[in-house]
Motif scaffolding. Structure first.
Motif, short mmCIF file in Angstrom:
data_model
loop_
_atom_site.label_atom_id
_atom_site.label_comp_id
_atom_site.label_asym_id
_atom_site.label_seq_id
_atom_site.Cartn_x
_atom_site.Cartn_y
_atom_site.Cartn_z
N MET A 113 1.00 -1.24 0.06
CA MET A 113 0.03 -0.15 -0.05
C MET A 113 0.93 1.24 0.10
SD MET A 113 -2.75 0.96 2.86
CE MET A 113 -3.95 0.23 2.40
N ARG A 114 0.41 2.51 -0.61
CA ARG A 114 1.38 3.36 -0.68
C ARG A 114 1.26 4.27 0.57
NH1 ARG A 114 0.79 6.53 -6.19
NH2 ARG A 114 0.68 8.28 -4.85
N VAL A 115 2.14 5.09 0.89
CA VAL A 115 2.25 5.66 2.23
C VAL A 115 1.37 6.61 2.29
CG1 VAL A 115 4.13 7.29 1.49
CG2 VAL A 115 3.86 6.85 3.74
N ASP A 116 0.89 7.50 1.23
CA ASP A 116 -0.12 8.60 1.20
C ASP A 116 -1.62 7.70 1.59
OD1 ASP A 116 -0.33 7.29 -1.18
OD2 ASP A 116 -0.65 9.35 -2.07
N LYS A 117 -1.76 6.85 1.02
CA LYS A 117 -2.80 5.97 1.24
C LYS A 117 -3.07 5.49 2.64
CE LYS A 117 -6.38 2.88 -0.84
NZ LYS A 117 -6.42 1.84 -1.66
N PHE A 118 -1.83 4.97 3.31
CA PHE A 118 -1.87 4.40 4.58
C PHE A 118 -2.05 5.51 5.87
CE2 PHE A 118 0.46 3.47 8.51
CZ PHE A 118 -0.21 2.41 8.79
N LEU A 119 -1.57 6.70 5.55
CA LEU A 119 -1.74 7.68 6.41
C LEU A 119 -3.25 8.44 6.20
CD1 LEU A 119 1.70 9.56 5.96
CD2 LEU A 119 0.99 8.42 7.92
N TRP A 120 -3.85 8.23 5.10
CA TRP A 120 -5.06 8.67 4.96
C TRP A 120 -6.06 7.58 5.53
CZ3 TRP A 120 -8.78 6.36 1.53
CH2 TRP A 120 -9.99 6.76 1.63
N CYS A 121 -5.83 6.22 5.32
CA CYS A 121 -6.37 5.30 5.95
C CYS A 121 -6.61 5.27 7.43
CB CYS A 121 -5.93 3.86 5.37
SG CYS A 121 -6.61 3.68 3.57
N ARG A 153 -6.16 12.40 1.01
CA ARG A 153 -5.14 11.73 0.30
C ARG A 153 -4.12 12.99 -0.39
NH1 ARG A 153 -5.43 6.58 -3.14
NH2 ARG A 153 -3.32 7.14 -3.40
N SER A 154 -4.68 13.80 -0.76
CA SER A 154 -4.07 14.83 -1.38
C SER A 154 -3.13 15.84 -0.48
CB SER A 154 -4.85 15.86 -2.20
OG SER A 154 -6.03 16.51 -1.34
N ILE A 155 -3.87 15.91 0.82
CA ILE A 155 -3.10 16.52 1.86
C ILE A 155 -1.96 15.69 2.36
CG2 ILE A 155 -3.44 17.50 4.19
CD1 ILE A 155 -6.28 18.14 3.65
N THR A 176 -0.48 13.62 0.45
CA THR A 176 0.89 13.47 -0.58
C THR A 176 1.42 14.88 -0.67
OG1 THR A 176 -0.82 12.42 -2.02
CG2 THR A 176 1.04 13.51 -2.98
N GLU A 177 0.73 16.03 -0.20
CA GLU A 177 1.61 17.49 0.10
C GLU A 177 2.45 17.24 1.02
OE1 GLU A 177 -0.63 21.10 0.07
OE2 GLU A 177 -2.06 20.23 -1.30
N ALA A 178 2.19 16.76 2.34
CA ALA A 178 2.81 16.70 3.31
C ALA A 178 4.28 15.86 3.06
CB ALA A 178 2.13 16.17 4.63
N ILE A 179 3.82 14.82 2.41
CA ILE A 179 5.02 13.63 2.02
C ILE A 179 5.94 14.72 1.07
CG2 ILE A 179 5.62 11.50 0.96
CD1 ILE A 179 2.97 10.69 1.75
N LYS A 180 5.47 15.22 0.07
CA LYS A 180 6.28 15.95 -0.75
C LYS A 180 7.04 17.10 -0.23
CE LYS A 180 3.67 15.27 -5.14
NZ LYS A 180 2.76 15.98 -5.81
N LYS A 181 6.50 17.75 1.01
CA LYS A 181 7.35 18.54 1.65
C LYS A 181 8.30 18.35 2.53
CE LYS A 181 3.65 22.09 1.69
NZ LYS A 181 2.36 22.76 2.57
N GLY A 182 8.37 16.87 2.79
CA GLY A 182 9.48 16.00 3.50
C GLY A 182 8.96 16.07 5.07
N HIS A 183 7.74 15.76 5.42
CA HIS A 183 7.36 15.70 6.69
C HIS A 183 7.19 14.39 7.15
CE1 HIS A 183 6.18 20.08 7.18
NE2 HIS A 183 6.05 20.15 5.95
#
Length: 129
Positions: free
Chosen positions: A1-9, A16-18, A20-27
């Motif tokens: 499972m993708r990490v963005d989906k896991f954090l949303w789940c 999921r878009s929020i 994804t943004e947090a992951i792209k920013k390096g958080h």
């Protein structure tokens, strides 16, 4: 499972878009390495997440099929965030409340405008300009 989906789940992010943004920013980092939104997450992975000035530490126990209810989140992750992080966040909230209370000190810009509007109305009623 993708990490963005896991954090949303697991309800760390509202969408999921929020996430994804947090992951792209390096958080978000997985096992000490910076993550990309498409990075796969497996059981026993350790996720470090910074959200709302709190550094969360999560261990993945299992992968959910879809977004889970708040009561079932602990089945899929183990929260290892130290209590000091939450205490520090409480101190930050208290520090923000330290600002002046209404009526103390000089008026704010909005209060000043309200005072000017009020005094101008009284002068116009008395015929004074």
């Amino acid at each position: 499972m993708r990490v963005d989906k896991f954090l949303w789940c697991t309800r760390y992010f509202k969408t999921r878009s929020i996430a994804t943004e947090a992951i792209k920013k390096g958080h978000v980092s997985i096992n000490g390495q910076q993550a990309k939104p498409s990075r796969e997450v497996f059981a026993t992975d350790k996720i470090a997440l910074r959200k709302d000035q709190i550094n969360y530490k999560i261990t993945v126990l299992d992968l959910p099929q879809n977004r889970v209810g708040a009561k079932l989140v602990d089945v899929y992750r183990k929260d290892e965030t130290p209590k000091e992080e939450f205490e520090r966040f409480e101190l930050l909230k208290l520090a923000k409340e330290h600002y002046r209370s209404k009526g103390d000190g000089r008026p704010t810009k909005k209060e000043r405008r309200d005072i000017d509007d009020y005094t101008n109305e009284n002068f116009e009623e008395d015929g004074i300009e």
